[in-house]
Design an enzyme around this catalytic site. Structure first.
Site: not given
Length: 472
Positions: A269, A272, A300, A335, A353, A376
């Site tokens: 993590e 990431w 959108w 999360n 987003w 995102w």
DNA sequence: TGAAATGTTGGGGCG
DNA sequence: ACGCCCCAACATTTC
């Protein structure tokens, strides 16, 4: 003759321990420790409201552990220029930041100071691996997480050693500096008071959070991290973001434990985060531009009513609303729920987003450009190594799976507290007598669902599938 | 770090 | 006893 000083410029490294720039500055006789709130250079990327609240307290915490902390507000280029006129500067030290606007600003300052023969030195204090050191064999940056982490990071030079706290510091006071209060970091209507109850802000709080995680969370991290009601996540993100603790300190402590699935998963993590910073470094427009350009044509809907319902936690989907209300009340979202609410906004509501990114940016205490925008893009499916667009979370199933006893959802949606778990995640399916028994009246004390789950899913998939055709 | 649709299998009820 | 059907339970494919 003006006083001779070295400047320690604190930025996203609000700590004394493992702080390379501070350690270097501490070798000097007189140190001017400074912080600059630079909204001017940040522009659109200036800190959001929740971050400002955190910064206020974190600066106070830092100040109390230093002989002095001088704060300023405005264009850092001008402020440092003015300091260089008022003092004889032996050196300026800072730890590197990686947001594109900071990189270009810092570069200008460095050049200006060099012209005045002032020694400027920057250090690595917030990434385990510098983004310009991790490349594939063909010299291009990784675009997929697993090889980035396994082949890139783990096979590369190990992270640097953790540094000690400076043994002594002689602080200088600049009488032209502002007070922390003068930065006006706290909101006018004082929602921050309630928010503050959820956190212990500052370097000590960060160490407490790490110790608590190692003692209580880590042993079942891999599985437990998915359940919002359980305490298996570290809650370190915000401390890392402000540099109240360094990832080196965390990495070092976790690596010193016996390695297992849980420690490995937690370290990945952190990986990431490195990946997000690498993406931002390679692609400065990550916060605003789809990495996969075919999404530029996505139809959108951006319906303001739906966006508003999402922001307020009034979508009528309890697991989504619980996540959004946790964000509003605590400045944090678990999360699992970040993925659920993100998927819902983008795929069920068909809202770009970037609206989600902006709301999170303002509301999250851990709002971080690299992590926020990369995540995102991941959720929306338009990023690097992203969740495929067709991976659409079902908020009913997600609730049933990851909040099986409903305790998390009921905590944030007390109006559903008496609804049996069987109907908690889909109250509109409950028989009317069950709703009456639980004192729930849809449309009165809890909203009707704002979209049809099945129909919106199919619409999103169709829109995405059209995108593929246009591309060809 | 999904979910839904579709396919396969095997146990049990039943004529 | 046997074949047939139903349908969980699980696996695979598709979006």
């Amino acid at each position: 003759m003006s006083k001779s000083i070295a400047i320690m410029w604190f930025r996203q490294d609000l700590r004394l321990s493992d702080n390379p720039a501070l350690l270097a500055a501490s070798k000097h006789e007189n140190i001017l420790p400074i912080y600059i709130l630079d909204d001017e250079n940040a522009g659109e990327m200036k800190m959001g409201a929740a971050s400002r609240f955190w910064l206020h307290h974190s600066l106070n915490s830092l100040k109390s552990s230093l002989p002095e902390l001088c704060v300023y507000q405005g264009d850092a280029i001008e402020i440092i220029d003015s300091l260089s006129k008022r003092y004889t500067i032996e050196a300026i030290y800072w730890n590197r930041c990686y947001e594109p606007w900071r990189i270009s600003r810092d570069k200008i300052i460095k050049e200006k100071m060099h012209k005045q023969d002032i020694h400027v030195e920057s250090f690595n204090a917030s990434l385990l691996w510098e983004p310009w050191t991790i490349f594939k064999e063909d010299k291009t940056p990784y675009k997929v997480f697993t090889p980035f982490y396994r082949k890139g990071c783990l096979k590369s030079t190990p992270p640097r050693q953790v540094l000690p706290q400076p043994s002594s510091l002689n602080g200088v006071i600049d009488n032209q500096a502002l007070t922390i209060d003068m930065l006006n970091l706290l909101p006018e209507n004082r929602w921050d008071i309630e928010l503050a109850k959820h956190w212990e802000i500052g370097e000590k709080g960060a160490q407490v959070a790490l110790a608590r995680f190692i003692d209580n969370g880590l042993s079942n991290y891999k599985k437990g991290r998915n359940f919002p009601a359980k305490k298996h996540t570290s809650h370190l993100s915000v401390h890392i973001h402000f540099g109240e603790i360094s990832v080196h300190q965390i990495w070092d402590q976790i690596q010193s434990l016996p390695s297992d699935d849980n420690t490995d998963h937690f370290c990945s993590e952190l990986g990431w985060r490195e990946f997000s910073y690498s993406l931002l470094y390679q692609q400065p427009e990550l916060p605003t531009k789809n990495l996969q350009t075919k999404f530029d044509n996505f139809p959108w809907q951006n319906n303001p009513m739906l966006l508003d319902a999402w922001r307020k936690g009034k979508t009528g989907f309890p697991i989504v609303d619980a996540g959004m209300r946790q964000l509003w009340q605590t400045g944090y979202v678990h999360n699992r729920l970040r993925m659920v609410v993100g998927s819902f906004l983008v795929k069920n509501l068909l809202i770009d987003w970037r609206y989600g990114e902006r709301w999170f940016w303002d509301c999250l205490v851990d709002a971080d450009h690299a992590n926020n925008s990369a995540s995102w893009q991941w959720v929306a499916g338009c990023g690097a190594d992203a969740a495929p667009y067709f991976r659409i979370f079902n908020p009913i199933t997600q609730g049933e799976k990851f909040d099986p006893d409903g305790s998390f959802t009921k905590k944030y949606i007390p109006e559903l507290a008496h609804l049996p778990v069987k109907y908690l995640f889909s109250p509109w399916m409950a028989p009317s007598e069950v709703l009456a028994e639980a004192n729930v009246t849809l449309g009165v004390n809890y909203p009707h669902p704002i979209v049809d789950l099945k129909a919106s899913r199919e619409t999103a998939l169709a829109a995405f599938s059209d995108l593929g055709k246009k591309e060809i």
